[in-house]
Motif scaffolding. Structure first.
Motif, PDB file in Angstrom:
ATOM      1  N   ARG A 118      -0.576  -7.805  -2.974  1.00 36.55           N
ATOM      2  CA  ARG A 118      -2.067  -7.292  -2.572  1.00 36.55           C
ATOM      3  C   ARG A 118      -1.945  -5.823  -2.550  1.00 36.55           C
ATOM      4  NH1 ARG A 118      -3.013  -8.062   2.529  1.00 36.55           N
ATOM      5  NH2 ARG A 118      -1.109  -8.993   3.136  1.00 36.55           N
ATOM      6  N   GLN A 119      -1.137  -4.929  -3.231  1.00 35.52           N
ATOM      7  CA  GLN A 119      -1.103  -3.644  -3.047  1.00 35.52           C
ATOM      8  C   GLN A 119      -2.326  -3.213  -4.202  1.00 35.52           C
ATOM      9  OE1 GLN A 119       1.506  -5.608  -4.268  1.00 35.52           O
ATOM     10  NE2 GLN A 119       1.807  -5.025  -6.275  1.00 35.52           N
ATOM     11  N   VAL A 146       3.917  -3.342   3.839  1.00 34.13           N
ATOM     12  CA  VAL A 146       4.848  -4.079   3.484  1.00 34.13           C
ATOM     13  C   VAL A 146       4.490  -5.512   3.134  1.00 34.13           C
ATOM     14  CG1 VAL A 146       7.404  -4.720   4.059  1.00 34.13           C
ATOM     15  CG2 VAL A 146       6.795  -2.635   4.445  1.00 34.13           C
ATOM     16  N   GLU A 147       3.839  -6.085   4.083  1.00 35.52           N
ATOM     17  CA  GLU A 147       3.377  -7.414   3.855  1.00 35.52           C
ATOM     18  C   GLU A 147       2.378  -7.602   2.585  1.00 35.52           C
ATOM     19  OE1 GLU A 147       0.312 -10.321   6.188  1.00 35.52           O
ATOM     20  OE2 GLU A 147       1.914  -9.322   7.479  1.00 35.52           O
ATOM     21  N   ALA A 148       1.535  -6.511   2.628  1.00 38.09           N
ATOM     22  CA  ALA A 148       0.654  -6.565   1.344  1.00 38.09           C
ATOM     23  C   ALA A 148       1.420  -6.414   0.054  1.00 38.09           C
ATOM     24  CB  ALA A 148      -0.170  -5.363   1.321  1.00 38.09           C
ATOM     25  N   LEU A 170       4.631  -7.655  -0.361  1.00 44.31           N
ATOM     26  CA  LEU A 170       5.253  -8.665  -0.665  1.00 44.31           C
ATOM     27  C   LEU A 170       4.447  -9.812  -1.142  1.00 44.31           C
ATOM     28  CD1 LEU A 170       7.843  -8.527   2.518  1.00 44.31           C
ATOM     29  CD2 LEU A 170       8.139  -8.053   0.014  1.00 44.31           C
ATOM     30  N   ASP A 171       3.225  -9.941  -0.499  1.00 40.46           N
ATOM     31  CA  ASP A 171       2.101 -10.698  -1.153  1.00 40.46           C
ATOM     32  C   ASP A 171       1.549 -10.405  -2.513  1.00 40.46           C
ATOM     33  OD1 ASP A 171       2.741 -12.297   1.083  1.00 40.46           O
ATOM     34  OD2 ASP A 171       1.058 -11.392   2.436  1.00 40.46           O
ATOM     35  N   THR A 193      -6.672  -3.644   6.940  1.00 46.75           N
ATOM     36  CA  THR A 193      -6.663  -4.902   7.322  1.00 46.75           C
ATOM     37  C   THR A 193      -6.814  -5.108   8.827  1.00 46.75           C
ATOM     38  OG1 THR A 193      -4.564  -5.419   7.096  1.00 46.75           O
ATOM     39  CG2 THR A 193      -5.629  -6.041   5.401  1.00 46.75           C
ATOM     40  N   PRO A 241       4.019  -1.972   8.731  1.00 40.04           N
ATOM     41  CA  PRO A 241       4.321  -3.616   8.505  1.00 40.04           C
ATOM     42  C   PRO A 241       3.138  -4.278   7.621  1.00 40.04           C
ATOM     43  CG  PRO A 241       4.699  -3.053  10.773  1.00 40.04           C
ATOM     44  CD  PRO A 241       4.182  -1.908  10.196  1.00 40.04           C
ATOM     45  N   ASP A 242       2.101  -3.880   7.709  1.00 37.51           N
ATOM     46  CA  ASP A 242       1.027  -4.473   7.055  1.00 37.51           C
ATOM     47  C   ASP A 242       0.968  -4.235   5.562  1.00 37.51           C
ATOM     48  OD1 ASP A 242      -0.017  -2.128   7.750  1.00 37.51           O
ATOM     49  OD2 ASP A 242      -2.129  -2.483   7.836  1.00 37.51           O
TER      50      ASP A 242
END
Length: 125
Positions: free
Chosen positions: A94-95, A87-89, A91-92, A124, A84-85
């Motif tokens: 931050r990859q 996927v969140e990165a 979407l934000d 993170t 999940p972290d």
């Protein structure tokens, strides 16, 4: 006179420019997320819901309805297994700069804690 030096690199990406910071993270301004990765993640979760709801019984049926290759559907569905972290990165936006869809779907780690290491992303949590 004051001179300020900021280390960064600008790369052409699609129709816009991508600014890379010294840490290798991308800064894309207001449009932070990589649209290719975001669309793939959205498709993956949509397709998973379609399979889980029984709308389609197999990946082959889903691929035929979407008019795409079943092996592509299988590869993209792997994105639903990402931590999940991560996927969140994505979407934000931050990859890491080198993260691409082909690289991301080629080998999804079994353990979530291994995902960050495989894509060269700082953990993170």
């Amino acid at each position: 006179m004051l001179t300020i030096r900021l280390p960064f690199a600008a790369r052409k990406r699609g129709k816009g420019k991508l600014v890379l910071t010294p840490s290798g993270m991308a800064n894309r301004g207001t449009s932070a997320a990589d649209t290719t990765l975001v669309k793939a993640i959205a498709r993956a979760f949509r397709w998973r819901r379609m399979l889980e709801s029984g709308r389609f019984g197999t990946i082959n049926e889903l691929a035929a309805a979407e008019k795409i290759n079943s092996s592509y559907v299988s590869r993209v569905l792997r994105l639903t297994l990402l931590a999940p972290d991560l996927v969140e990165a994505i979407l934000d936006g931050r990859q890491p700069q080198g993260m691409t869809l082909p690289r991301l779907v080629e080998d999804v780690a079994v353990e979530w804690r291994d995902h960050a290491e495989r894509v060269d992303m700082p953990r993170t949590r």
